[in-house]
Enzyme design. Structure first.
Site, short mmCIF file in Angstrom:
data_model
loop_
_atom_site.label_atom_id
_atom_site.label_comp_id
_atom_site.label_asym_id
_atom_site.label_seq_id
_atom_site.Cartn_x
_atom_site.Cartn_y
_atom_site.Cartn_z
N LYS A 11 0.81 -1.22 0.00
CA LYS A 11 0.00 0.00 0.00
C LYS A 11 0.85 1.27 0.00
O LYS A 11 0.43 2.29 -0.55
CB LYS A 11 -0.94 0.00 1.20
CG LYS A 11 -0.24 0.05 2.55
CD LYS A 11 -1.22 -0.04 3.69
CE LYS A 11 -0.53 0.07 5.04
NZ LYS A 11 0.48 -0.98 5.26
N LYS A 18 7.40 1.82 4.30
CA LYS A 18 7.08 3.24 4.32
C LYS A 18 8.31 4.08 4.01
O LYS A 18 8.26 5.04 3.23
CB LYS A 18 6.48 3.64 5.67
CG LYS A 18 5.12 3.04 5.93
CD LYS A 18 4.63 3.39 7.31
CE LYS A 18 3.20 2.92 7.54
NZ LYS A 18 2.79 1.68 6.91
#
Length: 326
Positions: free
Chosen positions: A224, A286
């Site tokens: 994601k 991330k």
């Protein structure tokens, strides 16, 4: 939604799936808390695109269908692309309602829309030959082997002594299929929610039939954070916010000498990631996405900020979080 002078900054805000809670009630509460900061960004004259994770949510949907199918064979099992689409819909619905409530409180009448988003992958991506991402419920060894015999395209592995789980590929995102629709909505001053859960993975089917070149959903999970980074690039965003469950990126995380980081160059962040300072399945994706976005080619400086959803307002104001720049 425009700044008084010049072009507004375009910002992609990524909300972590775990940060949204483990059930619908928690999700509504956390979305309502985040909506205040999101609307604050728009009041400052920015354009925003919202994306989000869906790990707990898509797992809940898939487990529910699996349990229902086991109890009643007339109820079909639901594969991952469809479960991902369902999660995009209901998380988007909660975001639209939370943002709508905050707009009403502030006497604003902006538009907000969720785009059920497909993300194209390369069918020859090496990840498809080595599925590693666990999804769905746990099974006994006997159940898992029976399922693999019945469905040869599925792979199940033993998961840390807890039982057997299905594993799927995690390919690299190549193209956001609905990118033009997202940009069109932005140009018409919509708040856009897109690429939920990394998007629904699709590949092109090339054959000699009338449907030549159509998209086909595949049982896979796109990271994601990397999908959010691609969304930010495709939308020519100035800033990428990755909001999660922790306030800062840290080294020596969870140890007595833990050190929270407030600013990092992309080079320094890459060095620390290569040293294994960030959790492989948590913070490292991330940080890798932040590095890619900070280095992406643009006429303007791009920055990624990683911070806590609970402190979204402070993070967006530069008072919290970790800033990663080229």
């Amino acid at each position: 939604m425009s700044k008084p002078f010049g072009k507004p900054d375009r910002i992609v805000v990524a909300l972590g799936g775990n940060a949204l809670g483990d059930n619908p009630a928690e999700q509504i509460e956390r979305v309502n808390n985040a909506a205040h900061a999101l609307i604050g960004l728009i009041e400052q004259g920015n354009e925003i695109i919202i994306t989000h994770g869906n790990g707990p949510q898509v797992g809940m949907i898939q487990n529910a269908f699996a349990a229902a199918h086991e109890a009643d064979q007339a109820i079909p099992a639901m594969d991952l692309p469809e479960c991902g689409a369902m999660s995009q819909g209901y998380i988007g619905y909660h975001l639209q309602q939370g943002i709508g409530r905050e707009m009403h409180r502030r006497y604003k009448s902006w538009h907000v829309a969720t785009v059920v988003t497909q993300v194209e992958c390369d069918p020859d991506d090496p990840a498809f030959a080595n599925p590693t991402k666990p999804i769905g419920p746990f099974y006994t060894e006997e159940q898992a082997k029976a399922l693999m015999e019945e469905n040869p395209e599925m792979t199940f592995v033993e998961d840390s002594g807890r039982g057997w789980r299905r594993v799927v590929a995690s390919p690299e995102p190549k193209k956001i299929v609905e990118a033009s629709s997202i940009l069109n909505l932005l140009d018409n001053e919509f708040i856009v929610i897109a690429c939920g859960g990394g998007g629904i993975p699709v590949v092109r089917e090339y054959d000699y039939k009338p449907n030549k070149g159509r998209y086909k959903g595949v049982a896979a999970v796109i990271d994601k954070d990397m999908a959010g980074e691609l969304l930010a690039e495709n939308c020519d965003a100035d800033v990428l916010f990755l909001l999660t469950a922790v306030e800062h990126v840290a080294i020596n995380f969870g140890k007595p000498d833990q050190q929270d980081l407030t600013e990092l160059s992309a080079d320094e962040a890459e060095r620390l990631a290569d040293e294994g300072q960030f959790g492989k399945g948590s913070m490292e994706p991330k940080v890798r996405a932040a590095i890619k976005f900070a280095r992406s080619k643009s006429k303007k400086e791009r920055v990624c900020i990683i911070g806590s959803l609970d402190k979204a307002a402070e993070t967006m104001a530069g008072l919290s979080g970790t800033r990663i720049y080229a």
